[in-house]
Write a protein that holds these residues in place. Sequence first.
Motif, PDB file in Angstrom:
ATOM      1  N   SER A  13       0.906  -1.520  -0.132  1.00 10.19           N
ATOM      2  CA  SER A  13      -0.196   0.429  -0.424  1.00 10.19           C
ATOM      3  C   SER A  13       0.752   1.358  -0.356  1.00 10.19           C
ATOM      4  O   SER A  13       0.694   2.343  -0.568  1.00 10.19           O
ATOM      5  CB  SER A  13      -0.729   0.297   1.284  1.00 10.19           C
ATOM      6  N   ASP A  14       2.392   0.962   0.498  1.00 12.68           N
ATOM      7  CA  ASP A  14       2.756   2.332   0.239  1.00 12.68           C
ATOM      8  C   ASP A  14       3.157   2.705  -1.011  1.00 12.68           C
ATOM      9  O   ASP A  14       3.364   3.413  -0.898  1.00 12.68           O
ATOM     10  CB  ASP A  14       4.248   1.892   1.621  1.00 12.68           C
TER      11      ASP A  14
ATOM     12  N   LYS B  56       0.171   4.713  -2.554  1.00 12.74           N
ATOM     13  CA  LYS B  56      -0.425   5.652  -2.412  1.00 12.74           C
ATOM     14  C   LYS B  56      -0.995   6.287  -3.128  1.00 12.74           C
ATOM     15  O   LYS B  56       0.603   7.163  -3.617  1.00 12.74           O
ATOM     16  CB  LYS B  56      -0.254   6.180  -0.711  1.00 12.74           C
ATOM     17  N   MET B  57      -1.088   7.871  -3.033  1.00 12.09           N
ATOM     18  CA  MET B  57      -1.179   8.811  -4.324  1.00 12.09           C
ATOM     19  C   MET B  57      -1.175  10.357  -2.769  1.00 12.09           C
ATOM     20  O   MET B  57      -1.891  10.068  -2.008  1.00 12.09           O
ATOM     21  CB  MET B  57      -2.831   8.679  -5.047  1.00 12.09           C
TER      22      MET B  57
ATOM     23  N   ASP C 125       5.086   8.218  -2.350  1.00 12.17           N
ATOM     24  CA  ASP C 125       6.192   9.060  -2.152  1.00 12.17           C
ATOM     25  C   ASP C 125       7.334   8.742  -2.849  1.00 12.17           C
ATOM     26  O   ASP C 125       7.907   7.319  -3.111  1.00 12.17           O
ATOM     27  CB  ASP C 125       5.891   7.640  -0.698  1.00 12.17           C
TER      28      ASP C 125
ATOM     29  N   TYR D  23      -4.368   6.671 -10.223  1.00  9.49           N
ATOM     30  CA  TYR D  23      -4.386   5.365  -9.631  1.00  9.49           C
ATOM     31  C   TYR D  23      -5.532   4.198 -10.149  1.00  9.49           C
ATOM     32  O   TYR D  23      -6.563   4.362 -10.370  1.00  9.49           O
ATOM     33  CB  TYR D  23      -4.856   5.037  -8.157  1.00  9.49           C
TER      34      TYR D  23
END
Length: 383
Positions: free
Chosen positions: A225-226, A229-230, A233, A257
Amino acid sequence: MPSAEIAGGGIAGLVASIQLARNGWSVRLHERSDALRAGGNGLPIFENGLRVLEAMGLGDVIKTRGHQLNKWIIRLSTGQTTHEYEPFAATGGRIVMFQRQALVDPLAEAAVKAGVTIEVGSRVIGAERDGVLHLDGGRRLEADLVVAADGIQSVVRKSVAGVLPLGKHRKGAIRLLIPIHPGDFPDGNDRVAIEYNDPGGRRIGLLPCSSQTMYMILVGLLSDSDALKMPIDPELWKETFPTLGRYIDRVGTAGHYDEYHSVFPPAWHYGKCVLVGDAAHGMTPALGQGANSAMMTAYSLGSSDLLKGSLSDALTAWEAKIRPLVHFTQKFAEGITEGRLDPRNDIFFSDPALRPLLSADIPNMRFDMPDMNAVNAPSRGLA
């Protein structure tokens, strides 16, 4: 004059509208957005999709709007090259990159020229099998043919075929266009697509759509999930792909996404309603064949003689000829996405079973489309 109402103003809907109009149909196309916008994506068009454009008399679009690749490179996340492919040698044909809007615009122009009426801001909310399209606001449109080209979440499909399960796969992707900067292609060749793969499931693709713009895709497992994510990172992605910081720094807050989905309806036609594109055969993007297959099904539908005999018989014959090949493609793409076929991601061009798809004889495919039921699955197998 027979009439057709088409739900969806994307590539499949536009191709179907052009061919139907050229073959004597009165065609109206409905796009729910207030313009035929295609989003900030790029897409590879392979030989099968390119032959559709050429068969439609739009071969000039390939040269004026596309960016033909002469090499495809696959690398590890460290930057080490594992494979290099030359498109003709690997696939038996060309690979041309487009910004999605650069393909939608000439298709829309050709549709208008063919006599298609395009209604934007026209939201389809349902359909009936006997040839009725329902629009938001209470409009009820009757037609000899209703074409569902309204995507993987098709409202028309739900109306005529019921709620079908969508295959939810283990990956998602962030897609965007980034500018090309000096030094991105040290050897001066800006017609090279490069994929970077990490054993943990992350992937970055860099595919130039022109000399100024590059399509970038960042792929990760749904469990990661990291990574998905929007906004992204950047430090996380640069840690995984230490040689790609110059590109990752251009992302900022851009991109959208998507999770990977597929759909396998029991049939592609229900009464006077027919499904094309993602509404009929949504697939994972592992082979880059979503848009190409959509063009094939839409072109072959619009080019068929649907009024010779019963419509049901004509649609049945159309589906019987083209669906085996598209189904094979869906399952092959699904197998790659799920890791059942070559987890190193080097199968993209490696299996001869894909050749009939990538170099299909589109102008004659209503008669000569290869039967993929007769093609053995690769030795690694489809689970």
